[in-house]
Motif scaffolding. Sequence first.
Motif, short mmCIF file in Angstrom:
data_model
loop_
_atom_site.label_atom_id
_atom_site.label_comp_id
_atom_site.label_asym_id
_atom_site.label_seq_id
_atom_site.Cartn_x
_atom_site.Cartn_y
_atom_site.Cartn_z
N CYS B 151 0.80 -1.24 0.00
CA CYS B 151 0.00 0.00 0.00
C CYS B 151 0.83 1.28 0.00
CB CYS B 151 -0.93 0.03 1.21
SG CYS B 151 -2.19 -1.26 1.17
N PRO B 153 1.93 3.22 2.44
CA PRO B 153 1.13 4.19 3.19
C PRO B 153 1.94 5.39 3.68
CG PRO B 153 1.74 2.36 4.62
CD PRO B 153 2.26 2.02 3.23
N SER B 154 1.27 6.52 3.79
CA SER B 154 1.85 7.71 4.43
C SER B 154 0.90 8.17 5.52
CB SER B 154 2.01 8.85 3.45
OG SER B 154 2.96 8.54 2.49
N GLU B 157 -3.03 9.60 5.40
CA GLU B 157 -3.79 9.14 4.23
C GLU B 157 -5.12 8.50 4.64
OE1 GLU B 157 -0.99 8.61 0.42
OE2 GLU B 157 -0.90 6.91 1.77
N TYR B 158 -6.03 8.49 3.66
CA TYR B 158 -7.37 7.93 3.86
C TYR B 158 -7.38 6.47 3.42
CZ TYR B 158 -8.71 12.79 4.34
OH TYR B 158 -8.80 14.10 4.75
N CYS B 181 -2.95 6.96 9.82
CA CYS B 181 -3.93 7.11 8.74
C CYS B 181 -5.34 7.28 9.32
CB CYS B 181 -3.92 5.88 7.83
SG CYS B 181 -2.33 5.60 7.03
N ASP B 227 -7.17 7.13 -0.43
CA ASP B 227 -5.79 6.96 -0.89
C ASP B 227 -5.43 5.50 -1.05
OD1 ASP B 227 -4.64 9.73 -0.90
OD2 ASP B 227 -5.25 9.66 1.21
N ARG B 246 -8.45 8.53 -4.85
CA ARG B 246 -7.78 9.81 -5.09
C ARG B 246 -6.67 9.61 -6.12
NH1 ARG B 246 -6.11 12.75 0.26
NH2 ARG B 246 -6.80 14.60 -0.87
N GLY B 249 -3.77 7.00 -5.99
CA GLY B 249 -4.23 6.02 -5.00
C GLY B 249 -3.68 4.63 -5.28
#
Lengths: 345, 345
Positions: B151, B153-154, B157-158, B181, B227, B246, B249
Amino acid sequence: MAEEVVQNKVTFKGYIDDIPKETDMELKLSNLELNPPPQGSAAILVKNLYLSCDPYMRGRMRDFHGSYIPPFVPGQALEGFGVSKVIHSDNPNYKPGDFITGFTGWEEYSLIKRTEQLRKIQPDDRIPLSFHVGLLGMPGFTAYAGFFEVCSPSKGEYVFVSAASGAVGQLVGQLAKLHGCYVVGSAGSKEKVDLLKNKLGFDEAFNYKEELDLNAALQRYFPHGIDIYFDNVGGDMLDAALLNMRIHGRIAVCGMVSQQSLSKPLGIYNLFNLISRRIRMQGFLQSDYLNLYPRFLEDVSNYYKQGKIVYIEDMNEGLESAPAAFVGLFHGKNVGKQVIRVAHE
Amino acid sequence: MAEEVVQNKVTFKGYIDDIPKETDMELKLSNLELNPPPQGSAAILVKNLYLSCDPYMRGRMRDFHGSYIPPFVPGQALEGFGVSKVIHSDNPNYKPGDFITGFTGWEEYSLIKRTEQLRKIQPDDRIPLSFHVGLLGMPGFTAYAGFFEVCSPSKGEYVFVSAASGAVGQLVGQLAKLHGCYVVGSAGSKEKVDLLKNKLGFDEAFNYKEELDLNAALQRYFPHGIDIYFDNVGGDMLDAALLNMRIHGRIAVCGMVSQQSLSKPLGIYNLFNLISRRIRMQGFLQSDYLNLYPRFLEDVSNYYKQGKIVYIEDMNEGLESAPAAFVGLFHGKNVGKQVIRVAHE
Ligand SMILES: NC(=O)c1ccc[n+]([C@@H]2O[C@H](COP(=O)([O-])OP(=O)(O)OC[C@H]3O[C@@H](n4cnc5c(N)ncnc54)[C@H](OP(=O)(O)O)[C@@H]3O)[C@@H](O)[C@H]2O)c1
Ligand SMILES: NC(=O)c1ccc[n+]([C@@H]2O[C@H](COP(=O)([O-])OP(=O)(O)OC[C@H]3O[C@@H](n4cnc5c(N)ncnc54)[C@H](OP(=O)(O)O)[C@@H]3O)[C@@H](O)[C@H]2O)c1
């Protein structure tokens, strides 16, 4: 006194839901004084030489404002990539006689106010000017960024390209060959298949319109499966490719020209293979990679000058041929990159 | 003389095309002598304590040999992840009394010949043994590898997770929260939605069965878009998520439990968004990331012992409850990770 000309324009009639037709556009004559742009405007007045017909323009004919690019304005000239010659300039970066490429109008002369995204062309005898909307323009760059940045290619991999003889596809295949891949392309006529095999250096090619079963066709051309699918068309071909991907395969989702004009797209049924084969499917827009443009220009110009790649254009003469040429993209009429010659250099 | 026992087995009756039913499996009694494995076999004889019910096992009920894992053998016991206690060992790595986890049979005692993929469990009072098929087993590892490796991820994020209260989903959501998140989960009952919001720390959760329009539901919970979609279900939910992603994404394609039992999957219609929003859709199998297992075990054990995460199990008692529990996965009967307790420790 400024010269006054009567110029032709291709205007957009109004939003459509269906596959584009010539009657969605209209040729209009208008008078134009070839005045220098107002002082302080930083604008340039150009004479358009070549205009590019690109499938994404179909998206601008819908009444949908949520996309990455706004729709065309009904009643006004269409807009697209072109190669133009500067006639008058109020911009210190451009002087009369310069050749530029970037967004311009589907008309003989255009006043360009937003000059930031233009690119000045250094004329080079060995490279046709029109290539700046094809091989060295947006489609060529799409092939370059899409293949190298999205597909993560390795030497020896099996690559499949759809719409393979088109503006983008023909370069994808040639870059993949230069990279040491095995490359098969699909296209919609015998003529295109011959070009792919005999002129563009693809290892194999087939006419998808003559295949009753796309899955069987791909099995035949890829008995070991596909590592990279560069998808220009979406729809059934994408679904068939999903059945033929190798483990850790990659699908660069570049375009869905087969779906672009359907009000409801076809369903895709084979996504389960993404899991079992650990496939990465990556949508992309070339505009996200513009930082690579200088390297692309240098690499691809050199390949071309060294004779390592070729590029096939389909050149229509005259602005009045533009509506039919554009519509032709969605029926596979173009053989190679579709360009309109508006005026001779 | 070796002890002789009468043991229960859950056997596989034969290949199916449909959603699994209890009658696809059969409980059988058989006599077994608890002999030490033959010398030189390197095998171990184990007493099974916990068995795991996992959706992928449905795939082993099809007569299809081209997958990453072979089908079950009709007439023989099902096979799956378990936690077991070593009774006899011909293998220097295991001694009687050791606890192990890995592939075992759906029966009370199993002779395990392929010991390479087993993992020895260091008993820890603070971690239930059964967690080694859940939080610290394959499903937990799937959440960990899928979230962190697939993923990208940050913080901030959603994140959307489907089948969010399940074995995999509940950990994905909690890891995403720990990562900073915003996390929304979907699940199939009010009870599960309450658990997501009140016990598992999701920011929001909804019951997808009560939503007539999944697109509208996602718009409501993600007014700014998604995201990261961690997809456990495929089908309509995936299609709706595609409309709500987004730009840039990512969709981790972990499972398609909603499609697994349909002979023809539902079509997916919204893939065009992959291009306009530059979405990466990545299928994965946890087994590709096994090099990360030690780090996962350490990280997630620590989170658990520090009270930073919780884990919900759905524990069924007795091997005879296993067929119904397995079938229940495909009807959302399980609340949390579905485990069968075969014997008390
Ligand atoms: N992501 C990006 O940044 C980006 C940038 C540029 C272009 N693109 C996309 O890339 C694709 C190729 O663009 P291009 O400029 O190279 O166009 P092109 O291939 O030169 O022209 C379009 C071609 O699409 C094929 N086609 C038309 N209708 C079709 C259908 N129903 N089914 C299958 N094929 C059909 C035809 O070839 P056949 O005769 O072989 O069918 C036609 O010649 C398009 O989808 C375009 O939208 C994406
Ligand atoms: N890629 C990998 O390496 C990997 C590894 C492990 C698991 N997986 C996949 O991850 C997913 C979750 O596995 P899990 O072990 O955590 O299972 P789980 O979520 O504990 O149990 C399955 C859940 O799926 C939901 N479900 C069942 N039928 C459904 C339907 N028709 N539509 C929507 N949801 C449905 C139910 O929850 P609701 O009540 O919420 O509907 C059910 O509780 C599965 O798809 C599995 O195959 C993948």
